[in-house]
Design a protein around this motif. Sequence first.
Motif, short mmCIF file in Angstrom:
data_model
loop_
_atom_site.label_atom_id
_atom_site.label_comp_id
_atom_site.label_asym_id
_atom_site.label_seq_id
_atom_site.Cartn_x
_atom_site.Cartn_y
_atom_site.Cartn_z
N PHE B 15 -33.65 -62.64 93.24
CA PHE B 15 -33.75 -64.08 93.32
C PHE B 15 -34.95 -64.61 92.53
O PHE B 15 -35.04 -65.77 92.21
N GLU B 16 -35.88 -63.73 92.27
CA GLU B 16 -37.01 -64.14 91.46
C GLU B 16 -36.54 -64.30 90.02
O GLU B 16 -35.63 -63.61 89.58
N GLY B 17 -37.17 -65.20 89.29
CA GLY B 17 -36.75 -65.45 87.92
C GLY B 17 -37.74 -64.91 86.91
O GLY B 17 -38.74 -64.29 87.28
N PRO B 18 -37.45 -65.16 85.63
CA PRO B 18 -38.33 -64.67 84.57
C PRO B 18 -39.75 -65.22 84.65
O PRO B 18 -40.70 -64.52 84.30
N LEU B 19 -39.88 -66.45 85.13
CA LEU B 19 -41.23 -67.02 85.25
C LEU B 19 -42.04 -66.26 86.30
O LEU B 19 -43.24 -66.06 86.16
N ILE B 59 -29.37 -59.02 87.59
CA ILE B 59 -30.36 -59.98 87.15
C ILE B 59 -29.69 -61.14 86.47
O ILE B 59 -28.62 -61.02 85.89
N ALA B 60 -30.36 -62.27 86.54
CA ALA B 60 -29.78 -63.48 85.98
C ALA B 60 -29.90 -63.48 84.47
O ALA B 60 -30.79 -62.86 83.90
N GLY B 61 -28.99 -64.20 83.83
CA GLY B 61 -29.00 -64.32 82.38
C GLY B 61 -30.29 -64.95 81.87
O GLY B 61 -30.70 -64.73 80.74
N GLU B 62 -30.97 -65.70 82.75
CA GLU B 62 -32.22 -66.34 82.35
C GLU B 62 -33.27 -65.33 81.92
O GLU B 62 -34.16 -65.64 81.14
N PHE B 63 -33.16 -64.11 82.44
CA PHE B 63 -34.11 -63.08 82.04
C PHE B 63 -33.97 -62.76 80.55
O PHE B 63 -34.94 -62.52 79.86
N LEU B 64 -32.74 -62.77 80.09
CA LEU B 64 -32.48 -62.48 78.69
C LEU B 64 -32.91 -63.65 77.81
O LEU B 64 -33.46 -63.47 76.74
#
Lengths: 234, 259
Positions: B15-19, B59-64
């Motif tokens: 649930f944590e994101g790239p930030l 993991i979410a696409g936002e990581f990419l």
Amino acid sequence: MSEAGAIPELKAIVGAVLFASRAPVTVDRLVQVFHQAAERIGGIAAGFAQVGREEVAAAIEQVRADLAAAGIGLRIAEVAHGYRLESDPACGPWVRVHLDRMRPQRLSPPALETLAIIAYRQPVTRAEIEAVRGVAVDQILRNLLDLQLIRVTGRSDLPGRPWLFGTTQRFLEHFGLNRIEDLPGVDELRRREAQVAAPDGCGAGLAEKPPAEVAALAAGSAAETREAMGHDAG
Amino acid sequence: MPLAERDYQVRLEVFEGPLDLLLYLIRREELNIYDIPIERITAQYLDYLDMMQMLDLSIAGEFLVMAATLMMIKSRMLLPPEKRAATVEDEEEADPRWDLVRRLVEYKKFKDAARFLEQLERRQSDVFTRHEVVEPGAEVPVGPPTLADVSIFDLLGAFQAALKRIGAHEDLREIFAERFTVGEKIDELLERLREQGEVSVTRLFERMRSRHEIVVTFLAMLELIRLQQIEAVQRGTFGEIVIRPTADAGVSVGAASDE
């Protein structure tokens, strides 16, 4: 009131109403109670027909002082724009044993972050929340709506007319806050600093997802929230 | 290393994101958020991304997206300032890192605000009223219920350290030795915790001599955390991470995983 002829004091009535209430009670509501009781019941209740805000406020302070002096594990707190009778946190451990709630379930950090963004930025769209967190929040929003900690407050004028989210009374009650303004740094966090129209931020991409399913759920929960609030007010 | 013979799908949603990951790395490396060494942080970010993909965490696409952003910033940093400023009007944005820094700083403020809410919530958990209370009950899980004390990135850090220790010294005999399954490791882990009460994550990987075993053990640990059978706690910031059975553990998940 079957105790023949015994006229309770103002503070006694206020204390009883606070005890019996399912939600925080405002001074205005208490004033209204005295007026309505005078009209509907008459008799000794009519004696309180002229009770005003100052007297009610003073009575609440008396109840507060009396409870503190008695030291019976109860207190009056100002929560969600009203007053509520609650237990002394120092006695919490024993109450938790009694209620068999040893490990209180708490919100997860991502849920708390999402709530914080909504609390400070409301009314706020999902895309705006996602722009700050940098990750999708649909599932979290759905859960927070279910818990009635947030609600849909309307729709934005932005393209696609996305839903706007805001916090509820329950949010204030859950965190023991009296008003949103009691959160620290409200002025600083409330407005977006340096309005940069996120050209390629990841919020923009996320916003394109149709919010249909969330919206459907949101509408349902919002109705429930309104209903719950209706009960409180009524 | 692809985990070809995956016997047990571990579905721990991150649930944590790239930030979060960037802030975690900045904090761990004690970097100045306003002057991030972009090359170093990009390399570390990609390391974590590799690990998460290797473990097949959802993991979410936002990581990419963030990985691409970092690499773009890195390439723009290589240009002389006159040239790169041409694409941006604002003088202030001449530094390609600026937009990212602004987002990180803003997000950090909300993380701090969330911590404040957490304190309020903790205080309220000892307050009882006759009101209907908000109870995030079992039916309504709010985010990951389990990683509250230790972030997924802290756990991945321990995993990374274990893999590094193995490094090139991976025992060849071990590679061809028996394969482990996540199900077996779950049983083994539960057994060990029953005997020892708690185990530090470093100790957990200590005697393992193949990457395969470390990966499988790590996945078993994540699965047990997800099932709320064990919990991970950290002693201080970046301190030792210890796993132990949760108070309401005891249901045998081992039986289910044998199938």
